[in-house]
Design a protein around this motif. Structure first.
Motif, PDB file in Angstrom:
ATOM      1  N   ARG A  75       0.813  -1.215   0.000  1.00 39.04           N
ATOM      2  CA  ARG A  75       0.000   0.000   0.000  1.00 39.04           C
ATOM      3  C   ARG A  75       0.852   1.273   0.000  1.00 39.04           C
ATOM      4  N   TYR A  76       0.221   2.356  -0.454  1.00 37.64           N
ATOM      5  CA  TYR A  76       0.784   3.708  -0.349  1.00 37.64           C
ATOM      6  C   TYR A  76      -0.132   4.528   0.562  1.00 37.64           C
ATOM      7  N   LEU A  77       0.435   5.500   1.256  1.00 37.74           N
ATOM      8  CA  LEU A  77      -0.362   6.429   2.045  1.00 37.74           C
ATOM      9  C   LEU A  77      -0.765   7.582   1.131  1.00 37.74           C
ATOM     10  N   PRO A  78      -2.069   7.769   0.873  1.00 34.06           N
ATOM     11  CA  PRO A  78      -2.501   8.869   0.010  1.00 34.06           C
ATOM     12  C   PRO A  78      -2.590  10.181   0.790  1.00 34.06           C
ATOM     13  N   ASP A  98      -3.844  15.035   8.205  1.00 34.54           N
ATOM     14  CA  ASP A  98      -5.158  14.470   7.855  1.00 34.54           C
ATOM     15  C   ASP A  98      -5.020  13.042   7.339  1.00 34.54           C
ATOM     16  N   ALA A  99      -3.993  12.791   6.526  1.00 33.76           N
ATOM     17  CA  ALA A  99      -3.784  11.451   5.972  1.00 33.76           C
ATOM     18  C   ALA A  99      -3.474  10.440   7.074  1.00 33.76           C
ATOM     19  N   ASN A 103      -5.958   7.151   8.208  1.00 36.75           N
ATOM     20  CA  ASN A 103      -5.448   5.787   8.111  1.00 36.75           C
ATOM     21  C   ASN A 103      -5.007   5.219   9.462  1.00 36.75           C
ATOM     22  N   ASN A 104      -5.484   5.853  10.548  1.00 39.31           N
ATOM     23  CA  ASN A 104      -5.196   5.378  11.910  1.00 39.31           C
ATOM     24  C   ASN A 104      -3.698   5.222  12.159  1.00 39.31           C
ATOM     25  N   LEU A 105      -2.949   6.230  11.731  1.00 35.69           N
ATOM     26  CA  LEU A 105      -1.494   6.220  11.903  1.00 35.69           C
ATOM     27  C   LEU A 105      -1.047   7.446  12.710  1.00 35.69           C
ATOM     28  N   VAL A 197       7.614   2.413   5.314  1.00 37.52           N
ATOM     29  CA  VAL A 197       8.208   1.275   4.594  1.00 37.52           C
ATOM     30  C   VAL A 197       8.868   0.300   5.563  1.00 37.52           C
ATOM     31  N   GLU A 198       9.650   0.824   6.489  1.00 38.62           N
ATOM     32  CA  GLU A 198      10.437  -0.038   7.377  1.00 38.62           C
ATOM     33  C   GLU A 198       9.616  -0.698   8.478  1.00 38.62           C
ATOM     34  N   GLU A 199       8.592   0.000   9.002  1.00 38.23           N
ATOM     35  CA  GLU A 199       7.869  -0.499  10.175  1.00 38.23           C
ATOM     36  C   GLU A 199       6.424  -0.904   9.905  1.00 38.23           C
ATOM     37  N   TYR A 200       5.840  -0.422   8.802  1.00 39.52           N
ATOM     38  CA  TYR A 200       4.416  -0.670   8.571  1.00 39.52           C
ATOM     39  C   TYR A 200       4.122  -1.411   7.269  1.00 39.52           C
ATOM     40  N   GLY A 201       5.140  -1.775   6.524  1.00 43.85           N
ATOM     41  CA  GLY A 201       4.939  -2.568   5.317  1.00 43.85           C
ATOM     42  C   GLY A 201       4.351  -1.824   4.131  1.00 43.85           C
ATOM     43  N   TYR A 202       4.492  -0.509   4.108  1.00 46.33           N
ATOM     44  CA  TYR A 202       4.012   0.285   2.977  1.00 46.33           C
ATOM     45  C   TYR A 202       5.086   0.363   1.889  1.00 46.33           C
TER      46      TYR A 202
END
Length: 310
Positions: A75-78, A98-99, A103-105, A197-202
């Motif tokens: 996934r990508y964070l939009p 807001d993003a 996305n609960n991040l 990328v490193e911690e959340y698999g994006y």
């Protein structure tokens, strides 16, 4: 759509300006892209995206196949930049916050002057009631309320931050508000992309600056140079990204230099610095496409065939 999908798959053309007339579907195109890039992998989403890929495949089989491939990837964070005026640094901060919320991040929300000020106000209210009461009085003198300033700080409003900076010394024995945190958007975006990328698999982040034309038209020439420098740096960051990928797409109705009659020479010149870092993508449709849209929009209801005319 195929061109944008290819860019994501091959990590190329990271900075683009999507150009097309009103009503052609530019925003819709990018929403489709963001859906494929960002939707979590659930059974319901899998089914929806599979059907969507099939519909795309009826028009272009290669595009449909690649669209499905992008959805199956990481996934990508939009991030949506919606501001049409003012400070671009603030617009990027608001878009990022807001993003992360959507996305609960929120645990990734960066420390900034704004978040530090909000934290300080909360501490005064909970632990130092006398200081908080004095803070309210100072705001009242400036015809401001504590709730309105707090809300504005949460939205990264620069005016609210300036008010806070002015009253801060009167509450802290003359100390200057200068926390050891940064509010520069570039390192924030890079840091969050790396963590995703490193911690959340994006795979990274995808920024869409919709209504970029309105932003250009509403620019104040006093701050245009600084805003364009931020945009230039963001494009360079995207173009240089590899492991933690960053894409940025701006949406306009025509080439920026064609706005010469609407905006000042200073703004046109300040934009020239980023032209070489952006790939222009022309959204061109034929008259055949227009007839297809009309055909799909017209519905015939047989029940009304024999109804009396009014």
């Amino acid at each position: 759509l195929e061109q944008y999908v290819d860019s994501v798959i091959d990590n190329k053309q990271q900075s683009t300006l999507l150009i097309g007339p009103y009503g052609k579907g530019k925003s819709h195109l990018l929403l489709l892209m963001l859906a494929a890039l960002s939707m979590p992998k659930t059974k319901e989403n899998d089914s929806a995206m599979k059907n969507l890929a099939k519909r795309i495949g009826k028009v272009n089989s290669v595009a449909g196949e690649k669209f499905g491939k992008v959805y199956k990837g990481k996934r990508y964070l939009p991030i949506l930049i919606m501001s049409t005026q003012g400070d671009l640094n603030q617009a990027f901060l608001v878009g990022l916050n807001d993003a992360l919320k959507r996305n609960n991040l929120t645990e990734l929300s960066p420390e900034t002057y704004y978040t530090y000020a909000v934290s300080m106000i909360s501490r005064w209210e909970n632990e130092y009631p006398d200081t908080y009461a004095k803070y309210q009085e100072l705001l009242k003198e400036r015809k401001k309320s504590a709730s309105s300033v707090l809300s504005a700080l949460k939205n990264c409003d620069e005016n609210a931050l300036n008010v806070f900076k002015k009253v801060y010394p009167q509450l802290t024995s003359g100390s200057e508000f200068n926390p050891l945190v940064g509010s520069e958007v570039l390192p924030m975006y890079k840091n969050i992309a790396d963590k995703l990328v490193e911690e959340y698999g994006y795979s990274g982040i995808y920024i869409v600056f919709d209504e970029f034309s309105k932003y250009i038209e509403g620019q104040d020439k006093k701050i245009a140079g600084n805003n364009m420098k931020i945009l230039q740096d963001m494009c360079e960051l995207a173009n240089a990204s590899k492991n933690a990928k960053i894409f940025i797409t701006m949406v306009a109705h025509k080439r920026i230099k064609e706005y010469g009659k609407c905006v000042s020479v200073e703004i046109i010149n300040s934009f020239t610095g980023i032209e070489g870092r952006i790939k222009e993508v022309l959204f061109v449709t034929s008259s055949k496409n227009n007839y297809e849209l009309i055909q799909n929009a017209i519905e015939k209801n047989e029940a009304y065939r024999d109804a009396p005319q009014v």
